[in-house]
Each structure stands twice: as C-alpha cells, then as structure tokens.
Write a protein that holds these residues in place. Sequence first.
Motif, PDB file in Angstrom:
ATOM      1  N   ALA A 212      -2.751  22.607   2.888  1.00  0.00           N
ATOM      2  CA  ALA A 212      -2.541  22.234   1.329  1.00  0.00           C
ATOM      3  C   ALA A 212      -3.161  20.890   0.981  1.00  0.00           C
ATOM      4  O   ALA A 212      -3.946  20.798  -0.007  1.00  0.00           O
ATOM      5  CB  ALA A 212      -1.199  22.514   1.197  1.00  0.00           C
ATOM      6  N   VAL A 213      -2.937  19.865   1.914  1.00  0.00           N
ATOM      7  CA  VAL A 213      -3.510  18.557   1.576  1.00  0.00           C
ATOM      8  C   VAL A 213      -4.822  18.709   1.846  1.00  0.00           C
ATOM      9  O   VAL A 213      -5.680  18.076   0.840  1.00  0.00           O
ATOM     10  CB  VAL A 213      -2.717  17.771   2.624  1.00  0.00           C
ATOM     11  CG1 VAL A 213      -3.448  16.211   2.700  1.00  0.00           C
ATOM     12  CG2 VAL A 213      -1.114  17.500   2.178  1.00  0.00           C
ATOM     13  N   THR A 215      -7.082  21.096   1.450  1.00  0.00           N
ATOM     14  CA  THR A 215      -7.769  21.824   0.520  1.00  0.00           C
ATOM     15  C   THR A 215      -7.704  20.970  -1.100  1.00  0.00           C
ATOM     16  O   THR A 215      -8.843  20.922  -1.637  1.00  0.00           O
ATOM     17  CB  THR A 215      -6.936  22.986  -0.121  1.00  0.00           C
ATOM     18  OG1 THR A 215      -6.835  23.987   1.254  1.00  0.00           O
ATOM     19  CG2 THR A 215      -7.614  23.926  -1.037  1.00  0.00           C
ATOM     20  N   THR A 216      -6.504  20.152  -0.959  1.00  0.00           N
ATOM     21  CA  THR A 216      -6.557  19.468  -2.295  1.00  0.00           C
ATOM     22  C   THR A 216      -7.732  18.269  -2.168  1.00  0.00           C
ATOM     23  O   THR A 216      -8.542  18.073  -3.141  1.00  0.00           O
ATOM     24  CB  THR A 216      -5.151  18.930  -2.427  1.00  0.00           C
ATOM     25  OG1 THR A 216      -4.379  19.826  -2.884  1.00  0.00           O
ATOM     26  CG2 THR A 216      -5.090  17.615  -3.720  1.00  0.00           C
ATOM     27  N   MET A 219     -11.232  19.751  -2.410  1.00  0.00           N
ATOM     28  CA  MET A 219     -11.641  20.089  -3.802  1.00  0.00           C
ATOM     29  C   MET A 219     -12.017  18.650  -4.570  1.00  0.00           C
ATOM     30  O   MET A 219     -13.151  18.938  -5.379  1.00  0.00           O
ATOM     31  CB  MET A 219     -10.443  20.875  -4.518  1.00  0.00           C
ATOM     32  CG  MET A 219     -10.307  22.276  -4.188  1.00  0.00           C
ATOM     33  SD  MET A 219      -9.271  23.195  -5.317  1.00  0.00           S
ATOM     34  CE  MET A 219      -7.869  22.317  -5.033  1.00  0.00           C
ATOM     35  N   LEU A 220     -11.191  17.797  -4.491  1.00  0.00           N
ATOM     36  CA  LEU A 220     -11.487  16.509  -5.211  1.00  0.00           C
ATOM     37  C   LEU A 220     -12.881  15.891  -4.971  1.00  0.00           C
ATOM     38  O   LEU A 220     -13.752  15.474  -5.665  1.00  0.00           O
ATOM     39  CB  LEU A 220     -10.264  15.756  -5.290  1.00  0.00           C
ATOM     40  CG  LEU A 220      -9.040  16.207  -5.846  1.00  0.00           C
ATOM     41  CD1 LEU A 220      -7.909  14.969  -5.468  1.00  0.00           C
ATOM     42  CD2 LEU A 220      -9.193  16.634  -7.016  1.00  0.00           C
ATOM     43  N   LEU A 275      -6.913  21.349 -10.788  1.00  0.00           N
ATOM     44  CA  LEU A 275      -7.089  21.892  -9.476  1.00  0.00           C
ATOM     45  C   LEU A 275      -5.982  21.650  -8.407  1.00  0.00           C
ATOM     46  O   LEU A 275      -5.583  22.458  -7.684  1.00  0.00           O
ATOM     47  CB  LEU A 275      -8.401  21.440  -8.911  1.00  0.00           C
ATOM     48  CG  LEU A 275      -9.720  22.279  -9.679  1.00  0.00           C
ATOM     49  CD1 LEU A 275     -11.091  21.509  -9.361  1.00  0.00           C
ATOM     50  CD2 LEU A 275      -9.935  23.549  -9.575  1.00  0.00           C
ATOM     51  N   ALA A 276      -5.409  20.331  -8.572  1.00  0.00           N
ATOM     52  CA  ALA A 276      -4.760  19.876  -7.567  1.00  0.00           C
ATOM     53  C   ALA A 276      -3.303  20.403  -8.009  1.00  0.00           C
ATOM     54  O   ALA A 276      -2.431  21.061  -6.917  1.00  0.00           O
ATOM     55  CB  ALA A 276      -4.339  18.411  -7.604  1.00  0.00           C
ATOM     56  N   ASN A 279      -3.371  24.184  -6.726  1.00  0.00           N
ATOM     57  CA  ASN A 279      -3.249  24.365  -5.344  1.00  0.00           C
ATOM     58  C   ASN A 279      -1.878  24.064  -4.792  1.00  0.00           C
ATOM     59  O   ASN A 279      -1.395  24.599  -3.920  1.00  0.00           O
ATOM     60  CB  ASN A 279      -4.423  23.140  -4.752  1.00  0.00           C
ATOM     61  CG  ASN A 279      -4.156  23.378  -3.217  1.00  0.00           C
ATOM     62  OD1 ASN A 279      -4.452  24.365  -2.432  1.00  0.00           O
ATOM     63  ND2 ASN A 279      -3.843  22.216  -2.517  1.00  0.00           N
ATOM     64  N   HIS A 280      -1.110  23.003  -5.203  1.00  0.00           N
ATOM     65  CA  HIS A 280       0.134  22.566  -5.042  1.00  0.00           C
ATOM     66  C   HIS A 280       1.138  24.117  -5.356  1.00  0.00           C
ATOM     67  O   HIS A 280       1.993  24.284  -4.593  1.00  0.00           O
ATOM     68  CB  HIS A 280       0.646  21.434  -5.853  1.00  0.00           C
ATOM     69  CG  HIS A 280       1.996  21.213  -5.670  1.00  0.00           C
ATOM     70  ND1 HIS A 280       2.594  20.902  -4.480  1.00  0.00           N
ATOM     71  CD2 HIS A 280       3.287  21.387  -6.670  1.00  0.00           C
ATOM     72  CE1 HIS A 280       3.758  20.513  -4.506  1.00  0.00           C
ATOM     73  NE2 HIS A 280       4.399  20.942  -6.009  1.00  0.00           N
TER      74      HIS A 280
END
Length: 287
Positions: A212-213, A215-216, A219-220, A275-276, A279-280
């Motif tokens: 998860a971390v 992916t975030t 994306m950023l 987006l964040a 994803n969260h």
Amino acid sequence: MPGQRWYTPYLFALPALALFGIFFVWPLATAVQLSFMKYDVVSPPVFVGLDNFARLFGDERFWTATRNSLLFMAGFLPLLVLLPLLLAVLVNQKLPGIRTFRMLYYLPVITSMVAVAVAWEYVFNQQGVLNWVLTGAGLLDRPIQYLLDPFWALPALILVEGWKSMGFYMMVYLAGLQAIDSTLYEAARVDGCTAWNRLWRITVPLMVPYLAVATTMAMLDAMQAFTSVYVMTRGGPQDATLTLGYYIWSAGFEHYEMGYASAVGLVLWVAMIVLALVNHRLTRGRS
C-alpha cells in the motif's frame, strides 16, 4: 510527569514545525493565492477569480499532459510495486555477496536523475546500445530513435524512471520481509508448501501494508515526473511526453504565467491527494 510544563513537547517539535511551515504551508498558501491571480513575475499580480481554472479545463495541452501522466502512472506501478517485491524476495536469501549486490542495486537511487537521464539518452540513441543489441539479435530491421518517436518516447521515460527508483522500493519491501517471522516459512515447508505457495499465501498477505505504501509513493512519483522529461525530451515529440509536472514548469518558467501554473499545480495536488485516499481506502481493510 510532575513538574513538566504543558508546552514542553511543543518546544521539542518547534524546529520541525517551523520547517514544515516554511517549506510546505507557506508555499502552498502562496500557490493557492496565485492560482486566482494573473502574474507574469514582472508586473504586479492581478486578481482574476476563477479565470485560470476555466482556462485550464478548456486547455487541450492540459488534458494531453493529464493523459500522459496517467499513462506514465499505469506503466510505472508494475515496475515499482510488483517487480521490486520479487527482487526483494530474491535478495532476502542468505547468499554469498548478497549485501554487495544490494548496495550496487541501490546505487541508481542515490545517483542524480540528470546524470541517469543523460546516460540513458546514449542507450536510446539511434546508434546506441539498445539498437545495437536488438538489431544484432535480429529483432529489429533498422534502428529506432526512441526519444524522437511519439510511440516509444513515453515508455522509454517510464523505463528510465522505474530503473532508477526500483532499488528504493526493493529496500522498502526488504525491510518488510525481514520483519516476517521465519517460523511461518518453516512450518509451511514442513506442511509441504512449495516456494510459490509460500510466496502467495504467506509473503504477499503480510506485505500488504508495504504494498500500500509503495503504491501510494509510486503514484505520486509518476504524477510528478519532471526531471527525465526535462533532460531527455522536453515534452516532445508532439507532446507525447508532456506530463503535468513538466507542463507546470513550462507554464511558469517558459511562458511566465505563474498564476496559471499555480492553478494547474493546485489541481495536480488535489488529484494526488485523491489518489492517495483511494489507495488507502482499497487497502485499509487488508493492511
């Protein structure tokens, strides 16, 4: 604690809060303010209300940059979310020289993006290493000028950015792997689980918070891609590599439209927050 004043913890946090205010809150407030202004650096700012945002949503190049950034993110995520996990599993083995391999694999992360981009320009050149290998292997009839081809330019930049950052994400996963209790794997081996089953049923579920971390962050990073675009393609050819990061810089520092650039930057900032949060939300129940 007895005798402790209520403001003591805040005094310890004050240096960090001051840096946060100087380097985040103040620039953000200034950008929000400028997004409602017409400002060319030379003349005083003029309040124009929502004109910058109205122009933005009717700007074809803005939508091209948005599309390219989303495509960049779609190609970026597998390189920095899935592949580094497999690499981390590999380097987590107790093998001779594995620490040296980890160090060497991490070197691109601490190398300047400008230096990396210049080096990869030679790789992608018409007379570069990549064309030499592919034509020599009979996979190409003639060399390709990758950075001047609208079809290949964006994938080339994704590859460069992914290659440079992969070692960092591998280390993030490696930290997670080394936190997993080894007795789980020993019990699975006793029960006759194959390596694939151990990976899929033990490693992946326990690595969901790290996924998860990663992916975030990926994306950023993808939505902000700038340096490789600036050095290698300048948004070309035919706007094929025009990303939002480069478009903001171009509007502000090439065309001196600071108000418009701030409006685009504000939209990008909101998009990144969304987006964040998405994803969260998707990973919250599994982490």
